[in-house]
Design a protein around this motif. Structure first.
Motif, PDB file in Angstrom:
ATOM      1  N   ILE A  68       0.988  -0.988  -0.099  1.00  0.00           N
ATOM      2  CA  ILE A  68      -0.444  -0.096   0.389  1.00  0.00           C
ATOM      3  C   ILE A  68       0.588   0.943  -0.018  1.00  0.00           C
ATOM      4  O   ILE A  68       0.294   1.535  -0.900  1.00  0.00           O
ATOM      5  N   LYS A  69       1.855   1.149   0.408  1.00  0.00           N
ATOM      6  CA  LYS A  69       2.903   2.211   1.295  1.00  0.00           C
ATOM      7  C   LYS A  69       3.438   2.587  -0.784  1.00  0.00           C
ATOM      8  O   LYS A  69       3.787   3.880  -0.103  1.00  0.00           O
ATOM      9  N   GLU A  70       3.735   1.987  -1.216  1.00  0.00           N
ATOM     10  CA  GLU A  70       4.862   1.994  -2.834  1.00  0.00           C
ATOM     11  C   GLU A  70       3.864   2.720  -3.682  1.00  0.00           C
ATOM     12  O   GLU A  70       3.883   3.316  -3.779  1.00  0.00           O
ATOM     13  N   SER A  71       2.227   1.932  -3.325  1.00  0.00           N
ATOM     14  CA  SER A  71       1.907   1.971  -4.184  1.00  0.00           C
ATOM     15  C   SER A  71       0.670   3.966  -4.546  1.00  0.00           C
ATOM     16  O   SER A  71       0.678   5.047  -5.077  1.00  0.00           O
ATOM     17  N   ILE A  72       0.742   4.088  -2.879  1.00  0.00           N
ATOM     18  CA  ILE A  72      -0.082   5.815  -2.347  1.00  0.00           C
ATOM     19  C   ILE A  72       1.116   6.253  -2.696  1.00  0.00           C
ATOM     20  O   ILE A  72       1.084   7.717  -3.132  1.00  0.00           O
ATOM     21  N   ARG A  73       2.771   5.812  -2.548  1.00  0.00           N
ATOM     22  CA  ARG A  73       3.515   6.822  -3.219  1.00  0.00           C
ATOM     23  C   ARG A  73       3.242   7.228  -4.076  1.00  0.00           C
ATOM     24  O   ARG A  73       3.752   7.893  -4.379  1.00  0.00           O
ATOM     25  N   GLN A  74       3.809   6.164  -5.199  1.00  0.00           N
ATOM     26  CA  GLN A  74       3.658   6.225  -6.722  1.00  0.00           C
ATOM     27  C   GLN A  74       2.394   7.389  -7.107  1.00  0.00           C
ATOM     28  O   GLN A  74       2.493   8.048  -8.022  1.00  0.00           O
ATOM     29  N   HIS A  75       1.656   6.952  -6.975  1.00  0.00           N
ATOM     30  CA  HIS A  75       0.165   7.413  -7.079  1.00  0.00           C
ATOM     31  C   HIS A  75      -0.380   9.146  -6.148  1.00  0.00           C
ATOM     32  O   HIS A  75      -0.909   9.739  -7.104  1.00  0.00           O
ATOM     33  N   PHE A  76       0.455   9.197  -5.346  1.00  0.00           N
ATOM     34  CA  PHE A  76       0.025  10.721  -4.571  1.00  0.00           C
ATOM     35  C   PHE A  76       1.338  11.254  -4.142  1.00  0.00           C
ATOM     36  O   PHE A  76       1.233  12.299  -3.829  1.00  0.00           O
ATOM     37  N   GLY A  77       2.363  10.614  -4.548  1.00  0.00           N
ATOM     38  CA  GLY A  77       3.777  11.636  -4.288  1.00  0.00           C
ATOM     39  C   GLY A  77       4.647  11.325  -2.997  1.00  0.00           C
ATOM     40  O   GLY A  77       3.375  10.365  -1.688  1.00  0.00           O
ATOM     41  N   GLU A  78       5.675  11.448  -3.359  1.00  0.00           N
ATOM     42  CA  GLU A  78       6.773  11.120  -2.057  1.00  0.00           C
ATOM     43  C   GLU A  78       5.896  11.868  -0.473  1.00  0.00           C
ATOM     44  O   GLU A  78       6.660  11.042   0.573  1.00  0.00           O
ATOM     45  N   ALA A  79       5.521  12.794  -0.653  1.00  0.00           N
ATOM     46  CA  ALA A  79       5.290  13.681   0.365  1.00  0.00           C
ATOM     47  C   ALA A  79       4.268  13.418   0.974  1.00  0.00           C
ATOM     48  O   ALA A  79       3.667  13.720   2.263  1.00  0.00           O
ATOM     49  N   THR A  80       3.251  12.018   0.724  1.00  0.00           N
ATOM     50  CA  THR A  80       2.726  11.842   1.072  1.00  0.00           C
ATOM     51  C   THR A  80       2.497  10.812   2.629  1.00  0.00           C
ATOM     52  O   THR A  80       1.970  10.100   3.831  1.00  0.00           O
ATOM     53  N   TYR A  81       4.397  10.301   2.674  1.00  0.00           N
ATOM     54  CA  TYR A  81       4.543   9.911   3.828  1.00  0.00           C
ATOM     55  C   TYR A  81       5.969  10.729   4.254  1.00  0.00           C
ATOM     56  O   TYR A  81       6.721  10.838   4.270  1.00  0.00           O
ATOM     57  N   LYS A  82       6.047  10.982   5.643  1.00  0.00           N
ATOM     58  CA  LYS A  82       6.755  11.608   6.494  1.00  0.00           C
ATOM     59  C   LYS A  82       7.398  10.168   7.250  1.00  0.00           C
ATOM     60  O   LYS A  82       7.239  10.291   8.000  1.00  0.00           O
ATOM     61  N   GLU A 121     -11.785   7.407  -5.409  1.00  0.00           N
ATOM     62  CA  GLU A 121     -11.885   6.445  -5.778  1.00  0.00           C
ATOM     63  C   GLU A 121     -10.460   5.211  -6.151  1.00  0.00           C
ATOM     64  O   GLU A 121     -10.929   4.279  -5.829  1.00  0.00           O
ATOM     65  N   LEU A 122      -9.287   6.173  -6.679  1.00  0.00           N
ATOM     66  CA  LEU A 122      -8.041   5.283  -7.259  1.00  0.00           C
ATOM     67  C   LEU A 122      -7.497   5.393  -5.264  1.00  0.00           C
ATOM     68  O   LEU A 122      -7.320   3.741  -5.561  1.00  0.00           O
ATOM     69  N   LEU A 123      -7.553   6.294  -4.868  1.00  0.00           N
ATOM     70  CA  LEU A 123      -7.122   5.974  -3.445  1.00  0.00           C
ATOM     71  C   LEU A 123      -8.032   4.469  -2.367  1.00  0.00           C
ATOM     72  O   LEU A 123      -7.476   3.329  -2.450  1.00  0.00           O
ATOM     73  N   ASN A 124      -9.423   4.554  -2.355  1.00  0.00           N
ATOM     74  CA  ASN A 124      -9.658   3.140  -2.448  1.00  0.00           C
ATOM     75  C   ASN A 124      -8.874   2.164  -3.075  1.00  0.00           C
ATOM     76  O   ASN A 124      -9.189   1.312  -2.404  1.00  0.00           O
ATOM     77  N   ALA A 125      -9.284   2.239  -4.084  1.00  0.00           N
ATOM     78  CA  ALA A 125      -8.772   1.375  -5.113  1.00  0.00           C
ATOM     79  C   ALA A 125      -7.433   0.544  -4.423  1.00  0.00           C
ATOM     80  O   ALA A 125      -7.161  -0.420  -5.093  1.00  0.00           O
ATOM     81  N   LEU A 126      -6.560   1.404  -4.346  1.00  0.00           N
ATOM     82  CA  LEU A 126      -5.239   0.651  -3.899  1.00  0.00           C
ATOM     83  C   LEU A 126      -5.514   0.031  -1.921  1.00  0.00           C
ATOM     84  O   LEU A 126      -4.899  -1.309  -2.165  1.00  0.00           O
ATOM     85  N   ILE A 127      -6.791   0.597  -1.303  1.00  0.00           N
ATOM     86  CA  ILE A 127      -6.596  -0.139  -0.449  1.00  0.00           C
ATOM     87  C   ILE A 127      -7.354  -1.228  -0.366  1.00  0.00           C
ATOM     88  O   ILE A 127      -6.985  -2.495   0.781  1.00  0.00           O
ATOM     89  N   HIS A 128      -8.513  -1.600  -1.039  1.00  0.00           N
ATOM     90  CA  HIS A 128      -9.450  -1.709  -0.598  1.00  0.00           C
ATOM     91  C   HIS A 128      -8.841  -3.566  -0.935  1.00  0.00           C
ATOM     92  O   HIS A 128      -9.293  -4.419   0.134  1.00  0.00           O
ATOM     93  N   PRO A 129      -8.674  -4.459  -1.822  1.00  0.00           N
ATOM     94  CA  PRO A 129      -8.516  -4.837  -2.047  1.00  0.00           C
ATOM     95  C   PRO A 129      -7.042  -5.865  -0.531  1.00  0.00           C
ATOM     96  O   PRO A 129      -7.188  -6.803  -0.560  1.00  0.00           O
ATOM     97  N   VAL A 130      -6.321  -4.938  -0.425  1.00  0.00           N
ATOM     98  CA  VAL A 130      -5.252  -5.556   0.620  1.00  0.00           C
ATOM     99  C   VAL A 130      -6.522  -5.555   2.006  1.00  0.00           C
ATOM    100  O   VAL A 130      -5.731  -6.935   2.297  1.00  0.00           O
TER     101      VAL A 130
END
Ligand code: ATP
Length: 198
Positions: free
Chosen positions: A45-59, A80-89
């Motif tokens: 999840i962390k990898e895909s959130i960084r990839q789609h929403f930018g490195e600044a999503t994690y500090k 919708e994109l965020l949910n699509a990343l989180i829901h399957p996991v």
């Protein structure tokens, strides 16, 4: 072991109902809480959130919740994109968690059970229903939010009446019908179903 879903709109009383089941000894997976936990510890999840929403999503490896919320809040496509990343996991995590439980049945509490596809993995779904005016009043009090803000959130969710039609059982939480007897009745039903399938 039976796998039961518990859903309903914002302020319907899902968590309140879930807590009553917990008092009866039934394990409950709170999907929203677990999704937040997974966003901080699950590398996929962390990898895909960084990839789609930018490195600044994690500090320092911790999710900057406010930063991400600001991106998705008024952007349905990004949400919708965020949910699509989180829901399957989260669905997989809940599935594994349910397998580990020793009780006759366990419950997954989630606002978006049908929308996420999670309902497909469950034996039955309970809906918690409350009239919209009451839901607004509850959330105003609980979260100290303005009425129009809550209405906006409600309008982003699937229509409550339609959602209840998809549920196998509906608990009415309108502060007129007693809640505990409704929960007890379902508890007894699931216990006898679980016993008959032994
Ligand atoms: P959300 O999706 O926003 O997390 P929820 O469906 O889980 O909401 P709860 O948090 O259980 O809803 O309930 C919303 C608020 O209403 C809480 O403050 C809760 O204590 C209150 N509430 C729920 N049901 C009742 C009830 N039957 N009588 C009095 N207060 C209630």
């Amino acid at each position: 072991m039976l796998k039961i879903g518990l859903t309903g709109g914002i302020g319907s009383g899902k968590s309140t109902v879930a807590k009553i089941f917990e008092v009866l000894g039934i394990p409950v997976y709170y999907a929203d809480t677990e999704a937040k936990r997974l966003m901080n510890i699950n590398e996929k999840i962390k990898e895909s959130i960084r990839q789609h929403f930018g490195e600044a999503t994690y500090k320092n490896e911790d999710l900057d919740r406010k930063y991400l919320a600001d991106i998705v809040f008024n952007n349905p496509e990004k949400l919708e994109l965020l949910n699509a990343l989180i829901h399957p996991v989260t669905i997989k995590d809940a599935e594994e968690w349910m397998q580990r439980q020793a009780a006759p049945y366990s419950i997954k509490e989630a606002a978006l059970l049908f929308e996420s596809g999670a309902a497909e993995n469950l034996d039955f779904v309970i809906g918690v229903y409350a009239p919209q005016a009451l839901r607004i009043k509850r959330v105003m009090k609980r979260d100290n939010l303005a009425q129009d803000e809550i209405v906006k959130r409600i309008n982003r969710q699937v229509n409550e009446e339609m959602k209840m039609k998809l549920c196998d059982f509906v608990i009415t939480n309108n502060e007129q019908e007693l809640l505990i007897p409704q929960v007890l009745k379902l508890h007894q039903h699931f216990i006898s179903l679980a016993n008959s399938s032994l």
